[in-house]
Scaffold this motif. Structure first.
Motif, mmCIF file in Angstrom:
data_model
loop_
_atom_site.group_PDB
_atom_site.id
_atom_site.type_symbol
_atom_site.label_atom_id
_atom_site.label_comp_id
_atom_site.label_asym_id
_atom_site.label_seq_id
_atom_site.Cartn_x
_atom_site.Cartn_y
_atom_site.Cartn_z
ATOM 1 N N LEU A 85 3.587 9.503 -9.980
ATOM 2 C CA LEU A 85 2.618 9.605 -11.312
ATOM 3 C C LEU A 85 2.101 10.926 -11.405
ATOM 4 C CD1 LEU A 85 1.741 8.480 -13.897
ATOM 5 C CD2 LEU A 85 -0.157 7.524 -12.460
ATOM 6 N N VAL A 86 1.603 11.455 -9.974
ATOM 7 C CA VAL A 86 0.877 12.862 -10.043
ATOM 8 C C VAL A 86 1.883 13.785 -10.310
ATOM 9 C CG1 VAL A 86 -0.385 14.492 -8.793
ATOM 10 C CG2 VAL A 86 -1.084 12.047 -8.738
ATOM 11 N N GLN A 128 0.823 -1.527 -0.013
ATOM 12 C CA GLN A 128 -0.105 -0.066 -0.027
ATOM 13 C C GLN A 128 0.956 1.260 0.163
ATOM 14 O OE1 GLN A 128 -2.343 -0.925 3.521
ATOM 15 N NE2 GLN A 128 -3.985 -1.586 2.187
ATOM 16 N N VAL A 129 1.878 1.529 0.816
ATOM 17 C CA VAL A 129 2.643 2.414 0.643
ATOM 18 C C VAL A 129 3.473 2.481 -0.634
ATOM 19 C CG1 VAL A 129 4.977 3.264 1.724
ATOM 20 C CG2 VAL A 129 3.358 2.304 3.381
ATOM 21 N N LEU A 130 3.761 1.390 -1.166
ATOM 22 C CA LEU A 130 4.699 1.540 -2.562
ATOM 23 C C LEU A 130 3.710 2.088 -3.409
ATOM 24 C CD1 LEU A 130 7.085 1.267 -4.002
ATOM 25 C CD2 LEU A 130 6.321 -1.251 -4.595
ATOM 26 N N ARG A 131 2.410 1.529 -3.461
ATOM 27 C CA ARG A 131 1.423 2.129 -4.581
ATOM 28 C C ARG A 131 1.369 3.726 -4.259
ATOM 29 N NH1 ARG A 131 -1.264 -3.027 -3.746
ATOM 30 N NH2 ARG A 131 -2.510 -2.134 -2.161
ATOM 31 N N GLY A 132 1.180 4.195 -3.127
ATOM 32 C CA GLY A 132 0.944 5.424 -2.655
ATOM 33 C C GLY A 132 2.226 6.282 -3.233
ATOM 34 N N ASP A 158 4.732 13.823 -12.077
ATOM 35 C CA ASP A 158 5.186 13.832 -13.244
ATOM 36 C C ASP A 158 4.033 14.229 -14.123
ATOM 37 O OD1 ASP A 158 7.491 12.536 -12.517
ATOM 38 O OD2 ASP A 158 6.935 10.643 -13.028
ATOM 39 N N GLN A 159 2.955 13.917 -14.095
ATOM 40 C CA GLN A 159 1.669 14.453 -14.827
ATOM 41 C C GLN A 159 1.631 16.116 -14.678
ATOM 42 O OE1 GLN A 159 -0.173 12.923 -17.236
ATOM 43 N NE2 GLN A 159 1.194 11.217 -16.971
ATOM 44 N N LEU A 160 1.788 16.563 -13.459
ATOM 45 C CA LEU A 160 1.770 17.983 -13.308
ATOM 46 C C LEU A 160 2.892 18.624 -13.811
ATOM 47 C CD1 LEU A 160 0.579 18.268 -9.676
ATOM 48 C CD2 LEU A 160 -0.499 18.967 -11.430
ATOM 49 N N SER A 161 3.997 17.945 -13.888
ATOM 50 C CA SER A 161 5.331 18.694 -14.344
ATOM 51 C C SER A 161 5.059 18.743 -15.809
ATOM 52 C CB SER A 161 6.432 17.545 -14.210
ATOM 53 O OG SER A 161 7.683 17.982 -14.785
ATOM 54 N N HIS A 162 4.690 17.720 -16.543
ATOM 55 C CA HIS A 162 4.342 17.586 -17.933
ATOM 56 C C HIS A 162 3.424 18.556 -18.265
ATOM 57 C CE1 HIS A 162 4.029 16.005 -22.142
ATOM 58 N NE2 HIS A 162 2.741 15.896 -21.816
#
Length: 130
Positions: free
Chosen positions: A16-17, A6-10, A19-23
């Motif tokens: 991911l969030v 669960q921590v790893l997924r977090g 990276d998407q915001l940066s993009h």
């Protein structure tokens, strides 16, 4: 010590969030900075060879002797007046490749309050770099 799935997924989700915001910000920055560059270039009577965005650790932009201008994409987070200062600053380097009195005088013809904007960036810029 093991890491729970669960921590790893977090952590992966957070990356991911980010990276998407940066993009998104990079794309938005490029569009807005090109618009501002074109507007101020006309006022200064200069023509950059190209405009791009990068991620710099300690700079807001760069102007190459061949006319290429790059901006730190994170500047787009700053107030518009500060973005304008960075754009005009780099465009003035197309005329004066240094920070001579002539450079600052030229910058002042477009932005008479450039010193205040420069100071704002000096004081608050670190917060924009993340």
């Amino acid at each position: 010590m093991s890491i729970s799935p669960q921590v790893l997924r977090g952590d992966l989700h957070d990356k991911l969030v980010r990276d998407q915001l940066s993009h998104w910000y990079r794309g938005h920055a490029l569009v807005r900075l090109k618009e501002k560059t074109n507007r101020y270039a006309k006022q200064l009577g200069v023509s950059p060879a190209s405009v791009g965005v990068k991620e710099y650790k300690s700079r807001w932009g760069g102007c190459h002797s061949d006319g290429r201008i790059y901006y730190n994409w994170k500047v787009i987070i700053a107030p518009h007046s500060i973005v304008d200062y960075v754009v005009v600053h780099e465009l003035c380097h197309l005329v004066h490749q240094d920070h001579s009195k002539k450079f600052w005088r030229l910058l002042g013809t477009i932005l008479p309050d450039y010193a205040e904007r420069k100071e704002w960036l000096k004081v608050n810029g670190r917060g924009l770099r993340g």
